[in-house]
Design a protein around this motif. Sequence first.
Motif, PDB file in Angstrom:
ATOM      1  N   LEU A 144     -14.177-100.902 -49.527  1.00 55.91           N
ATOM      2  CA  LEU A 144     -13.241-101.795 -48.838  1.00 55.91           C
ATOM      3  C   LEU A 144     -12.767-101.170 -47.524  1.00 55.91           C
ATOM      4  N   LEU A 145     -12.702 -99.841 -47.493  1.00 53.97           N
ATOM      5  CA  LEU A 145     -12.269 -99.116 -46.300  1.00 53.97           C
ATOM      6  C   LEU A 145     -13.431 -98.770 -45.378  1.00 53.97           C
ATOM      7  N   ASP A 146     -14.624 -98.629 -45.956  1.00 54.37           N
ATOM      8  CA  ASP A 146     -15.779 -98.161 -45.174  1.00 54.37           C
ATOM      9  C   ASP A 146     -17.048 -98.865 -45.673  1.00 54.37           C
ATOM     10  N   PRO A 147     -17.159-100.181 -45.422  1.00 57.28           N
ATOM     11  CA  PRO A 147     -18.244-100.967 -46.019  1.00 57.28           C
ATOM     12  C   PRO A 147     -19.643-100.612 -45.526  1.00 57.28           C
ATOM     13  N   GLU A 148     -19.757 -99.984 -44.378  1.00 60.24           N
ATOM     14  CA  GLU A 148     -21.078 -99.661 -43.828  1.00 60.24           C
ATOM     15  C   GLU A 148     -21.501 -98.230 -44.133  1.00 60.24           C
ATOM     16  N   ASN A 149     -20.876 -97.619 -45.112  1.00 63.07           N
ATOM     17  CA  ASN A 149     -21.204 -96.246 -45.474  1.00 63.07           C
ATOM     18  C   ASN A 149     -22.425 -96.241 -46.395  1.00 63.07           C
ATOM     19  N   PHE A 150     -23.491 -95.627 -45.932  1.00 58.82           N
ATOM     20  CA  PHE A 150     -24.736 -95.603 -46.709  1.00 58.82           C
ATOM     21  C   PHE A 150     -24.550 -94.942 -48.070  1.00 58.82           C
ATOM     22  N   ASN A 153     -22.663 -97.057 -50.691  1.00 58.75           N
ATOM     23  CA  ASN A 153     -23.464 -98.157 -51.224  1.00 58.75           C
ATOM     24  C   ASN A 153     -24.549 -97.646 -52.163  1.00 58.75           C
ATOM     25  N   TYR A 154     -25.165 -96.532 -51.792  1.00 58.81           N
ATOM     26  CA  TYR A 154     -26.206 -95.966 -52.661  1.00 58.81           C
ATOM     27  C   TYR A 154     -25.619 -95.503 -53.996  1.00 58.81           C
ATOM     28  N   ARG A 155     -24.485 -94.808 -53.932  1.00 52.98           N
ATOM     29  CA  ARG A 155     -23.866 -94.317 -55.167  1.00 52.98           C
ATOM     30  C   ARG A 155     -23.395 -95.465 -56.056  1.00 52.98           C
ATOM     31  N   LEU A 156     -22.933 -96.543 -55.427  1.00 54.77           N
ATOM     32  CA  LEU A 156     -22.542 -97.709 -56.218  1.00 54.77           C
ATOM     33  C   LEU A 156     -23.754 -98.258 -56.971  1.00 54.77           C
ATOM     34  N   GLY A 157     -24.893 -98.313 -56.290  1.00 55.86           N
ATOM     35  CA  GLY A 157     -26.111 -98.768 -56.946  1.00 55.86           C
ATOM     36  C   GLY A 157     -26.487 -97.889 -58.128  1.00 55.86           C
ATOM     37  N   VAL A 158     -26.346 -96.573 -57.963  1.00 54.33           N
ATOM     38  CA  VAL A 158     -26.667 -95.632 -59.048  1.00 54.33           C
ATOM     39  C   VAL A 158     -25.738 -95.854 -60.243  1.00 54.33           C
ATOM     40  N   GLU A 167     -28.798-106.416 -61.616  1.00 53.40           N
ATOM     41  CA  GLU A 167     -28.754-107.297 -60.438  1.00 53.40           C
ATOM     42  C   GLU A 167     -27.745-106.775 -59.408  1.00 53.40           C
ATOM     43  N   LYS A 168     -26.569-106.360 -59.888  1.00 61.88           N
ATOM     44  CA  LYS A 168     -25.554-105.816 -58.974  1.00 61.88           C
ATOM     45  C   LYS A 168     -26.020-104.504 -58.361  1.00 61.88           C
ATOM     46  N   SER A 169     -26.753-103.740 -59.158  1.00 59.13           N
ATOM     47  CA  SER A 169     -27.290-102.478 -58.651  1.00 59.13           C
ATOM     48  C   SER A 169     -28.255-102.736 -57.498  1.00 59.13           C
ATOM     49  N   LEU A 170     -29.131-103.717 -57.650  1.00 54.71           N
ATOM     50  CA  LEU A 170     -30.081-104.048 -56.587  1.00 54.71           C
ATOM     51  C   LEU A 170     -29.361-104.534 -55.330  1.00 54.71           C
ATOM     52  N   GLU A 171     -28.265-105.269 -55.510  1.00 52.05           N
ATOM     53  CA  GLU A 171     -27.482-105.712 -54.354  1.00 52.05           C
ATOM     54  C   GLU A 171     -26.941-104.517 -53.577  1.00 52.05           C
ATOM     55  N   ALA A 172     -26.426-103.534 -54.308  1.00 53.31           N
ATOM     56  CA  ALA A 172     -25.881-102.342 -53.651  1.00 53.31           C
ATOM     57  C   ALA A 172     -26.992-101.559 -52.941  1.00 53.31           C
ATOM     58  N   PHE A 173     -28.142-101.416 -53.594  1.00 51.04           N
ATOM     59  CA  PHE A 173     -29.247-100.693 -52.969  1.00 51.04           C
ATOM     60  C   PHE A 173     -29.756-101.432 -51.725  1.00 51.04           C
ATOM     61  N   ASN A 174     -29.826-102.771 -51.788  1.00 46.67           N
ATOM     62  CA  ASN A 174     -30.262-103.537 -50.622  1.00 46.67           C
ATOM     63  C   ASN A 174     -29.291-103.372 -49.458  1.00 46.67           C
ATOM     64  N   LYS A 175     -27.994-103.305 -49.769  1.00 45.16           N
ATOM     65  CA  LYS A 175     -27.008-103.059 -48.719  1.00 45.16           C
ATOM     66  C   LYS A 175     -27.231-101.677 -48.101  1.00 45.16           C
ATOM     67  N   ALA A 176     -27.534-100.693 -48.936  1.00 46.38           N
ATOM     68  CA  ALA A 176     -27.819 -99.348 -48.430  1.00 46.38           C
ATOM     69  C   ALA A 176     -29.035 -99.373 -47.500  1.00 46.38           C
ATOM     70  N   LEU A 177     -30.056-100.180 -47.850  1.00 38.78           N
ATOM     71  CA  LEU A 177     -31.252-100.270 -47.011  1.00 38.78           C
ATOM     72  C   LEU A 177     -30.985-100.984 -45.693  1.00 38.78           C
ATOM     73  N   PRO A 181     -32.874 -98.218 -43.333  1.00 33.91           N
ATOM     74  CA  PRO A 181     -34.045 -98.907 -43.899  1.00 33.91           C
ATOM     75  C   PRO A 181     -35.173 -97.988 -44.374  1.00 33.91           C
ATOM     76  N   ARG A 182     -35.145 -96.724 -43.996  1.00 34.25           N
ATOM     77  CA  ARG A 182     -36.264 -95.845 -44.351  1.00 34.25           C
ATOM     78  C   ARG A 182     -35.797 -94.660 -45.198  1.00 34.25           C
ATOM     79  N   GLU A 183     -35.012 -94.957 -46.191  1.00 38.60           N
ATOM     80  CA  GLU A 183     -34.578 -93.923 -47.136  1.00 38.60           C
ATOM     81  C   GLU A 183     -35.405 -94.041 -48.411  1.00 38.60           C
ATOM     82  N   ALA A 184     -36.299 -93.088 -48.610  1.00 33.62           N
ATOM     83  CA  ALA A 184     -37.230 -93.156 -49.738  1.00 33.62           C
ATOM     84  C   ALA A 184     -36.503 -93.206 -51.081  1.00 33.62           C
ATOM     85  N   LYS A 185     -35.400 -92.487 -51.193  1.00 32.24           N
ATOM     86  CA  LYS A 185     -34.724 -92.429 -52.489  1.00 32.24           C
ATOM     87  C   LYS A 185     -34.178 -93.786 -52.928  1.00 32.24           C
TER      88      LYS A 185
END
Length: 221
Positions: A144-150, A153-158, A167-177, A181-185
Motif C-alpha cells: 500500500l505504501l510502495d506498490p511498485e516494489n519488485f 510483489n515477488y515475496r507476496l507471490g511466494v 491464482e493470487k500468487s500468479l497475480e503477484a508474480f505477474n505484477k513483479a514481472l 520483465p527479465r527476472e528468471a526467478k
Amino acid sequence: MSPEKQNMNFLDEISFFLHASRQVIKKVTIGAINGFNSVFSVDEGMRGHFYLDKGVQYTKRGRYNQAISLLESVLVDQPLQKDALFHLGFCYLKVEDTDRGIALLERAESSGDRSSQLYSILGMAYLQSKNFDKAVAIIEKALLLDPENFNLNYRLGVALDNLKEYEKSLEAFNKALEIKPREAKVYQSMGFVYEQMDRHEDAIEYFKKAAHIEDGKQDLS
C-alpha cells in the motif's frame, strides 16, 4: 562476555564520555550552568541518544553484535523507542535469532513504526519462519505504501504460493514481472505454481522462459 566484547563496550563508553565532555564544554561556553552538579553529571538522555546513534551506525556497517549491546541499553530506559526496536530487531535477524528479531519488529510496529521498510523486513522474517499468513498480511501493508516494489510483489507471490492461493500468487508474480520483465526467478516460481495447478504445459513454458533468460537470450518465446 568475551574479551573482544568487553573491549568494545569499554571503547564505546570512552567514546560516550568524550562526547558528553564536549557537550559539557558547550554548556559552559554558552553560560547554561544551573549549578555544578547539572553540568558535570552524565545526562541519561544524552547517553541514550548517543548509544542509539552509535547502534544504528554499527547496524549499517554490519557490526551486528556491537549494535545489539548498545541498542539493548537504549531500550532499558526507552522500551518503546521505535528506531532502537527496528534496528535491534534487524540485528537479531542477521545473527539468526529470528524469533527475537520478529518480536522486536512487532513491538516497533506497535510503537508507531508504519514504514514500508519495517513491513518489508518483517514480511521477509515471516517468510523465513514459514508464517505465511502473517507474511501476506504485512507485505500487503507494505505494498500500500510502495506498490511498485519488485521484491514485495515477488515475496507476496511466494507467500501466497505456500498458502496454496495459486491464482493470487500468479497475480503477484505477474505484477513483479511488470516491474522487472527479465527476472528468471519469477518465471521459475510461476512454473512451479502452474505445476501445482496441474497445468503442465504452462509450467514448461515458464521454465523455458527462465532458462532463456539465464542463457542470455533476448527472445523469451
